[in-house]
Design a protein around this motif. Sequence first.
Motif, PDB file in Angstrom:
ATOM      1  N   ILE A  50       0.831  -1.199   0.000  1.00 19.69           N
ATOM      2  CA  ILE A  50       0.000   0.000   0.000  1.00 19.69           C
ATOM      3  C   ILE A  50       0.872   1.259   0.000  1.00 19.69           C
ATOM      4  O   ILE A  50       0.600   2.228  -0.731  1.00 19.69           O
ATOM      5  CB  ILE A  50      -0.950  -0.011   1.209  1.00 19.69           C
ATOM      6  N   ALA A  51       1.923   1.248   0.801  1.00 16.34           N
ATOM      7  CA  ALA A  51       2.822   2.402   0.843  1.00 16.34           C
ATOM      8  C   ALA A  51       3.493   2.619  -0.511  1.00 16.34           C
ATOM      9  O   ALA A  51       3.622   3.755  -0.991  1.00 16.34           O
ATOM     10  CB  ALA A  51       3.876   2.206   1.929  1.00 16.34           C
ATOM     11  N   SER A  52       3.906   1.520  -1.152  1.00 17.72           N
ATOM     12  CA  SER A  52       4.582   1.633  -2.444  1.00 17.72           C
ATOM     13  C   SER A  52       3.638   2.164  -3.525  1.00 17.72           C
ATOM     14  O   SER A  52       4.025   3.026  -4.329  1.00 17.72           O
ATOM     15  CB  SER A  52       5.126   0.257  -2.859  1.00 17.72           C
ATOM     16  N   VAL A  53       2.399   1.674  -3.549  1.00 15.59           N
ATOM     17  CA  VAL A  53       1.437   2.131  -4.557  1.00 15.59           C
ATOM     18  C   VAL A  53       1.126   3.614  -4.369  1.00 15.59           C
ATOM     19  O   VAL A  53       1.056   4.384  -5.336  1.00 15.59           O
ATOM     20  CB  VAL A  53       0.146   1.288  -4.485  1.00 15.59           C
ATOM     21  N   THR A  54       0.961   4.040  -3.117  1.00 13.42           N
ATOM     22  CA  THR A  54       0.633   5.439  -2.853  1.00 13.42           C
ATOM     23  C   THR A  54       1.762   6.368  -3.297  1.00 13.42           C
ATOM     24  O   THR A  54       1.537   7.337  -4.037  1.00 13.42           O
ATOM     25  CB  THR A  54       0.359   5.636  -1.353  1.00 13.42           C
ATOM     26  N   VAL A  55       2.966   6.063  -2.857  1.00 10.30           N
ATOM     27  CA  VAL A  55       4.108   6.910  -3.211  1.00 10.30           C
ATOM     28  C   VAL A  55       4.436   6.776  -4.698  1.00 10.30           C
ATOM     29  O   VAL A  55       4.765   7.760  -5.370  1.00 10.30           O
ATOM     30  CB  VAL A  55       5.335   6.545  -2.343  1.00 10.30           C
ATOM     31  N   GLY A  56       4.330   5.556  -5.226  1.00 11.17           N
ATOM     32  CA  GLY A  56       4.643   5.329  -6.629  1.00 11.17           C
ATOM     33  C   GLY A  56       3.703   6.065  -7.569  1.00 11.17           C
ATOM     34  O   GLY A  56       4.127   6.557  -8.622  1.00 11.17           O
ATOM     35  N   ALA A  57       2.418   6.161  -7.188  1.00 16.90           N
ATOM     36  CA  ALA A  57       1.459   6.868  -8.039  1.00 16.90           C
ATOM     37  C   ALA A  57       1.823   8.350  -8.136  1.00 16.90           C
ATOM     38  O   ALA A  57       1.800   8.936  -9.231  1.00 16.90           O
ATOM     39  CB  ALA A  57       0.046   6.696  -7.484  1.00 16.90           C
ATOM     40  N   VAL A  58       2.164   8.961  -7.014  1.00 17.68           N
ATOM     41  CA  VAL A  58       2.538  10.379  -7.022  1.00 17.68           C
ATOM     42  C   VAL A  58       3.842  10.578  -7.806  1.00 17.68           C
ATOM     43  O   VAL A  58       3.964  11.522  -8.604  1.00 17.68           O
ATOM     44  CB  VAL A  58       2.684  10.912  -5.588  1.00 17.68           C
ATOM     45  N   TYR A  59       4.807   9.692  -7.580  1.00 21.73           N
ATOM     46  CA  TYR A  59       6.093   9.799  -8.279  1.00 21.73           C
ATOM     47  C   TYR A  59       5.899   9.691  -9.792  1.00 21.73           C
ATOM     48  O   TYR A  59       6.472  10.471 -10.568  1.00 21.73           O
ATOM     49  CB  TYR A  59       7.035   8.698  -7.788  1.00 21.73           C
ATOM     50  N   ALA A  60       5.089   8.718 -10.232  1.00 24.72           N
ATOM     51  CA  ALA A  60       4.864   8.536 -11.667  1.00 24.72           C
ATOM     52  C   ALA A  60       4.163   9.751 -12.266  1.00 24.72           C
ATOM     53  O   ALA A  60       4.492  10.179 -13.377  1.00 24.72           O
ATOM     54  CB  ALA A  60       4.039   7.273 -11.907  1.00 24.72           C
ATOM     55  N   TYR A  61       3.222  10.327 -11.552  1.00 23.52           N
ATOM     56  CA  TYR A  61       2.483  11.483 -12.059  1.00 23.52           C
ATOM     57  C   TYR A  61       3.389  12.703 -12.210  1.00 23.52           C
ATOM     58  O   TYR A  61       3.284  13.442 -13.193  1.00 23.52           O
ATOM     59  CB  TYR A  61       1.335  11.795 -11.105  1.00 23.52           C
ATOM     60  N   LEU A  62       4.287  12.901 -11.246  1.00 20.56           N
ATOM     61  CA  LEU A  62       5.142  14.083 -11.275  1.00 20.56           C
ATOM     62  C   LEU A  62       6.387  13.898 -12.148  1.00 20.56           C
ATOM     63  O   LEU A  62       6.979  14.881 -12.599  1.00 20.56           O
ATOM     64  CB  LEU A  62       5.583  14.441  -9.854  1.00 20.56           C
ATOM     65  N   THR A  63       6.777  12.662 -12.402  1.00 20.91           N
ATOM     66  CA  THR A  63       8.039  12.401 -13.096  1.00 20.91           C
ATOM     67  C   THR A  63       7.855  12.156 -14.588  1.00 20.91           C
ATOM     68  O   THR A  63       8.739  12.492 -15.387  1.00 20.91           O
ATOM     69  CB  THR A  63       8.750  11.183 -12.461  1.00 20.91           C
ATOM     70  N   TYR A  64       6.735  11.588 -14.975  1.00 22.08           N
ATOM     71  CA  TYR A  64       6.525  11.225 -16.373  1.00 22.08           C
ATOM     72  C   TYR A  64       5.328  11.980 -16.950  1.00 22.08           C
ATOM     73  O   TYR A  64       4.413  12.379 -16.222  1.00 22.08           O
ATOM     74  CB  TYR A  64       6.285   9.716 -16.518  1.00 22.08           C
ATOM     75  N   ARG A  65       5.344  12.130 -18.267  1.00 22.52           N
ATOM     76  CA  ARG A  65       4.227  12.770 -18.972  1.00 22.52           C
ATOM     77  C   ARG A  65       3.460  11.780 -19.824  1.00 22.52           C
ATOM     78  O   ARG A  65       2.272  11.940 -20.031  1.00 22.52           O
ATOM     79  CB  ARG A  65       4.743  13.925 -19.851  1.00 22.52           C
ATOM     80  N   THR A  66       4.136  10.762 -20.357  1.00 22.02           N
ATOM     81  CA  THR A  66       3.456   9.766 -21.189  1.00 22.02           C
ATOM     82  C   THR A  66       2.750   8.744 -20.302  1.00 22.02           C
ATOM     83  O   THR A  66       3.286   8.296 -19.284  1.00 22.02           O
ATOM     84  CB  THR A  66       4.462   9.050 -22.095  1.00 22.02           C
ATOM     85  N   TRP A  67       1.546   8.350 -20.739  1.00 26.94           N
ATOM     86  CA  TRP A  67       0.735   7.465 -19.909  1.00 26.94           C
ATOM     87  C   TRP A  67       1.349   6.082 -19.775  1.00 26.94           C
ATOM     88  O   TRP A  67       1.201   5.442 -18.719  1.00 26.94           O
ATOM     89  CB  TRP A  67      -0.675   7.374 -20.512  1.00 26.94           C
ATOM     90  N   TRP A  68       2.025   5.581 -20.818  1.00 27.63           N
ATOM     91  CA  TRP A  68       2.563   4.232 -20.715  1.00 27.63           C
ATOM     92  C   TRP A  68       3.691   4.158 -19.695  1.00 27.63           C
ATOM     93  O   TRP A  68       3.844   3.144 -19.002  1.00 27.63           O
ATOM     94  CB  TRP A  68       3.015   3.733 -22.086  1.00 27.63           C
ATOM     95  N   LYS A  69       4.475   5.224 -19.577  1.00 25.92           N
ATOM     96  CA  LYS A  69       5.527   5.225 -18.560  1.00 25.92           C
ATOM     97  C   LYS A  69       4.926   5.299 -17.158  1.00 25.92           C
ATOM     98  O   LYS A  69       5.401   4.640 -16.222  1.00 25.92           O
ATOM     99  CB  LYS A  69       6.479   6.405 -18.790  1.00 25.92           C
ATOM    100  N   ARG A  70       3.883   6.102 -17.011  1.00 32.09           N
ATOM    101  CA  ARG A  70       3.208   6.165 -15.711  1.00 32.09           C
ATOM    102  C   ARG A  70       2.623   4.806 -15.339  1.00 32.09           C
ATOM    103  O   ARG A  70       2.758   4.347 -14.203  1.00 32.09           O
ATOM    104  CB  ARG A  70       2.111   7.229 -15.755  1.00 32.09           C
ATOM    105  N   GLY A  71       1.965   4.170 -16.309  1.00 31.97           N
ATOM    106  CA  GLY A  71       1.377   2.859 -16.042  1.00 31.97           C
ATOM    107  C   GLY A  71       2.425   1.814 -15.727  1.00 31.97           C
ATOM    108  O   GLY A  71       2.239   0.979 -14.830  1.00 31.97           O
ATOM    109  N   LEU A  72       3.551   1.845 -16.447  1.00 33.32           N
ATOM    110  CA  LEU A  72       4.621   0.877 -16.215  1.00 33.32           C
ATOM    111  C   LEU A  72       5.216   1.062 -14.825  1.00 33.32           C
ATOM    112  O   LEU A  72       5.441   0.081 -14.097  1.00 33.32           O
ATOM    113  CB  LEU A  72       5.701   1.027 -17.287  1.00 33.32           C
ATOM    114  N   PHE A  73       5.468   2.306 -14.429  1.00 30.48           N
ATOM    115  CA  PHE A  73       6.065   2.526 -13.113  1.00 30.48           C
ATOM    116  C   PHE A  73       5.076   2.127 -12.014  1.00 30.48           C
ATOM    117  O   PHE A  73       5.483   1.576 -10.981  1.00 30.48           O
ATOM    118  CB  PHE A  73       6.465   3.991 -12.943  1.00 30.48           C
TER     119      PHE A  73
END
Length: 534
Positions: free
Chosen positions: A216-239
Amino acid sequence: MKFDPDRFLRTTDTRESSHTVSKRGESERGAERGWRIALPIMAAALFAVLATYWDTAKSIIAIWGSSDTFAHGYLIVPIALSLVWLKRREVAALPPRPDVLGFLLLGAAGFAWLAAEAAQVQVLRQYALAAMFPATVLALAGRRVAWTLAFPLAFLLLTVPFGEAFLPRLMEWTADFTVGALRASGIPVYREGTFFAIPSGQWSVGEACSGLRYLIASVTVGAVYAYLTYRTWWKRGLFLALSIAVPIVANFLRAYMIVMIGHLSSMKLAVGVDHLVYGWIFFGVVIGLLFWLGSFWREAPAPAPPRHAFVHGSPASAALMVGAALATAALGAAWPLYLPYLDRVDDAPIRLAAPSAAAGWSLDPQQEAKWRPHYRGAAASTLAVYRKDERSVAVYLGYYSNQRQGAELVSSQNLIAGAGDLPWTRMSESLRSEDLANGRMELRQTRLASANARLLVWDWYRISGHDLANPYVAKALLARDKLLGRGDQSAAIVLAAPYDANAEVAAETLRHFLRDMLPAIEAALASALSRGTG
C-alpha cells in the motif's frame, strides 16, 4: 495615391491581431470572474456532501487511526490539494460550467452508497463517498476542469482503507516462496498452511508478514512519483505496475532472509521486534532503488502553454452555478433520506432448532462441542453434535434478520475459529465443490488445529434459497433483496469433523453427512424463516 498592398496587409493583420488579443483578454477576465463565483459555491457543495455522509467519513478516519496499515490516509487529502495547486494556472483559465455527466456520476455514486448500506458493505460505502467528490467537481466545473484535475481527483480514492481482502493470498504466496527458497537452500521444511517448521525452530506467516503495508505504501508513493516524473501514460502505467510488483517480490525476499537470519543465529536474531525493523529497512532500500532507477527515464515537464490556450467559451452565470450546487446537494441527500424505507424491522420472534436426526445419524445430547464459530449478532443460532457409527459431525446454524453494523451475516468479524474451550488456529482455507442430489454446491473449507486436536470445517451461506460461499456474491444478493423489499433473512451453515492426520477422512465424513442431513438442515432453516417473516 498609389495603392501599397504590403502596407494594407500589415494594417489589416495589426487590426485583426489587436481584435484577437482583445477577445482573449475578455475571455481570460471572464474565466477569472467565473471562478470568483464558482469557487466558493463548489467549496460549499463539497462540504455539503461531506456533511451529508459524515458517518461514512468518520468510519474512514477511524480506520486511519486504528490501523498502522492505513495511517497514510491522513496524507492523501493534503497531497491531492497540493497537486491541485500545481494545476491552478491551467484551471484558472478554464471557465467553469455545469456538466450533466457529473450529475449522472453523482447519482450513480449515491445509488452505490445506498446499495452498500443495504448490504452493509463498509468499503463500498466509503468508495462511493470518495467518488462523490470528483463527480461534484465535474457536475459544477465541467469536463475540461475535471480532466485537468483527473489525477488529484482520482487520488482521493486512496483515502479508502482497502486491501485486507488480499491478506490471505499474500500470506499464502509469501509462505510458498519462503518454503521453496528454504528447501532450495538445503534446509528441510515441514509445512502446514502458513505454518512451517525447520530444524532450528517454528515459523508462521502472519498478517504482518504478508507485505500488505509495504504494498500500500509503495502504490501510494509510486502513483505520485509517476504522475510528477513522467508525462506519457505508458511510462506512468509501467512505473505503477512496478510499484505493485516490486514490493511483493521484495517481501518474499525479506521473509526468506528473516528466516535465514534466525536459523543461522540459532534463533537469537530476527525472532522479535527486530525482524520488523529489518523488514522496513530492507523495504526502504528496495523502494529507494526503484525510484532511483525510475529517475533515468524522467521526462521533462511539459512547457506551460500560454493562458489563452485554455480559454474556451464563457463561464456559467451565478444563478446557474447556485442552481447546480443546490441540485448536487439535493441529489446527494436523496439516498440517505430514502434509506429508512429499506430498513423494515421484523420483530417476530425467531426460534431456530437443531436439525432433526435422519438417515442413521443421531443427535448426541451428551457430547459438548469443544469448538464454536463466532458469528456476531445472529438473531438465533444452534450448535449440535451428530454421530453415526464412528463418525462425528458438529453442526452450527446462525440465522440473521434485520442486519445492521455489528450484526451481519457476511463480515470479517465472523470467525470460523472463534470462541471455544481450545485455542484454535486456522491452518489453511480454500474453496471446494461438492456434488449433491440437488446439484453442485460451492463451499469454503478450513483446516483448524489446536494443541491436541484438528478439525476440518465446511461452511457456506444460505440466501434467498441459494447456497454459496463467495462473500462478494452473498453481499450482492443481500443488497438486491433489500433494495427490492424482500428483507435480509439469511443463514450461515457450518459443519466440522475431527481428524488425526489425513484431512480427506474428515472430508468424506462431511460429504456423507451432507448428503444425508441437508434436507433436515434446510427444514430447520425454513421453519425459522417462516417464523421470522410471519
